[in-house]
Design a protein around this motif. Sequence first.
Motif, PDB file in Angstrom:
ATOM      1  N   GLU A   1       0.675  -1.325   0.314  1.00 42.90           N
ATOM      2  CA  GLU A   1      -0.100  -0.046  -0.397  1.00 42.90           C
ATOM      3  C   GLU A   1       0.821   1.625  -0.373  1.00 42.90           C
ATOM      4  OE1 GLU A   1      -4.093  -1.463   2.221  1.00 42.90           O
ATOM      5  OE2 GLU A   1      -2.303  -0.524   3.396  1.00 42.90           O
ATOM      6  N   GLN A   2       1.707   0.913   0.980  1.00 47.92           N
ATOM      7  CA  GLN A   2       2.638   2.847   1.028  1.00 47.92           C
ATOM      8  C   GLN A   2       3.501   2.576  -0.600  1.00 47.92           C
ATOM      9  OE1 GLN A   2       3.789   4.680   3.147  1.00 47.92           O
ATOM     10  NE2 GLN A   2       2.163   4.058   4.894  1.00 47.92           N
ATOM     11  N   LEU A   3       3.771   1.375  -1.128  1.00 47.38           N
ATOM     12  CA  LEU A   3       5.060   1.391  -2.561  1.00 47.38           C
ATOM     13  C   LEU A   3       3.681   2.448  -3.424  1.00 47.38           C
ATOM     14  CD1 LEU A   3       6.770   0.625  -4.231  1.00 47.38           C
ATOM     15  CD2 LEU A   3       5.733  -1.116  -4.448  1.00 47.38           C
ATOM     16  N   LEU A   4       2.613   1.835  -3.444  1.00 49.23           N
ATOM     17  CA  LEU A   4       1.535   2.409  -4.146  1.00 49.23           C
ATOM     18  C   LEU A   4       1.773   3.411  -3.935  1.00 49.23           C
ATOM     19  CD1 LEU A   4      -1.006  -0.548  -5.080  1.00 49.23           C
ATOM     20  CD2 LEU A   4       1.147  -0.189  -6.229  1.00 49.23           C
ATOM     21  N   SER A   5       1.217   4.308  -2.821  1.00 52.08           N
ATOM     22  CA  SER A   5       0.850   5.675  -2.684  1.00 52.08           C
ATOM     23  C   SER A   5       2.456   6.559  -3.802  1.00 52.08           C
ATOM     24  CB  SER A   5       0.413   5.686  -0.942  1.00 52.08           C
ATOM     25  OG  SER A   5      -0.264   4.801  -0.593  1.00 52.08           O
ATOM     26  N   ILE A   6       4.024   5.806  -2.967  1.00 50.33           N
ATOM     27  CA  ILE A   6       4.590   7.563  -3.261  1.00 50.33           C
ATOM     28  C   ILE A   6       4.948   6.623  -4.655  1.00 50.33           C
ATOM     29  CG2 ILE A   6       7.270   6.801  -3.101  1.00 50.33           C
ATOM     30  CD1 ILE A   6       6.177   7.687  -0.526  1.00 50.33           C
ATOM     31  N   ALA A   7       4.613   5.853  -4.809  1.00 49.19           N
ATOM     32  CA  ALA A   7       4.260   5.572  -6.932  1.00 49.19           C
ATOM     33  C   ALA A   7       3.614   7.069  -7.705  1.00 49.19           C
ATOM     34  CB  ALA A   7       4.169   4.167  -6.956  1.00 49.19           C
TER      35      ALA A   7
END
Length: 315
Positions: free
Chosen positions: A180-186
């Motif tokens: 979830e953090q990965l997709l938010s940062i991306a």
Amino acid sequence: MSIYNNILVIANVNHDEQPALARAMLLAKKSKDISHITLFLSIYDFSYDMTSMLSADEREAMRRGVIHQRETWLKNVAKPYIDDTVDFTVKVVWYNRPYEAIIAEVFSGQYDILIKATRKHDFLESVIFTPTDWHLMRKCPVPVLLVKNAEWEKQSNVMASVHVGSENEIHHSLNVKLTEQLLSIADYLDATPYLVSSYPVTPSNITLELPEFDITAYRDAVRAHCLTSMKELRQSFGIDDEQTIVEEGLPEDIIPKQAKQLNVAMVIIGTTGRTGLSSIFIGNTAEHVIDKIDCDVLAIKPEGYISPLDPNQSS
């Protein structure tokens, strides 16, 4: 998804350049809401408390004077980074353990993320004197972004290290949180997200103890299990197969290798918050990795993590 609206930035006391503040502004500008950034500094000078010729009131006045000087300096060094798109404040406290002061501020300010510039720690320093970075990764309840690079390139890659081979429920939930953090940062950075996982090398000497053991079949089975688990994770988030990597080896070797090959701007990694003797002799993967890579590291705690410095916990 709007995240990181309340950002705590740890000031770099040794330089006017403030890469952590620059990173905070980049994240703030990507937010749909007005973000609040606090530039924080913990200072302490032993000599001020040991000056017996001064009264307690005089020592307190001296401390206030030093704090005021540092606040003025922080406001000046922040000017090149800050504009009226954010709500900005400066805070300086007098405390002899910086990491405790930082985490106390995290709790009192209810921040979404902590951002701090970092550097390479030499071996002896890391063993004898645990760096502030390590304390923060172990004990800070919110995500900790350790900044190494001055700038992020446009259309960068971002990578999350997940542990897909584990049957542990904590690892499963942490994998979800990391993704979830990965997709938010991306999404924040218009970056391409990658999921990377590793599985351990099968010891070759196991056949000496168990001659009937089929090491090739076992290795294939472990890899197949990890690939299946990775597929389930990526599909649940709509991530393409080309953006996932499963490789044999130790995470402290695979993560830096893939970070370099993918030319990522940030590695997102889970940290268990291990403390005490186990942290000295075993350590956390995040701590083994941070000195091996040249990009930023975002350390995330498992869901339900309780910091040993949480003021709401009974002693």
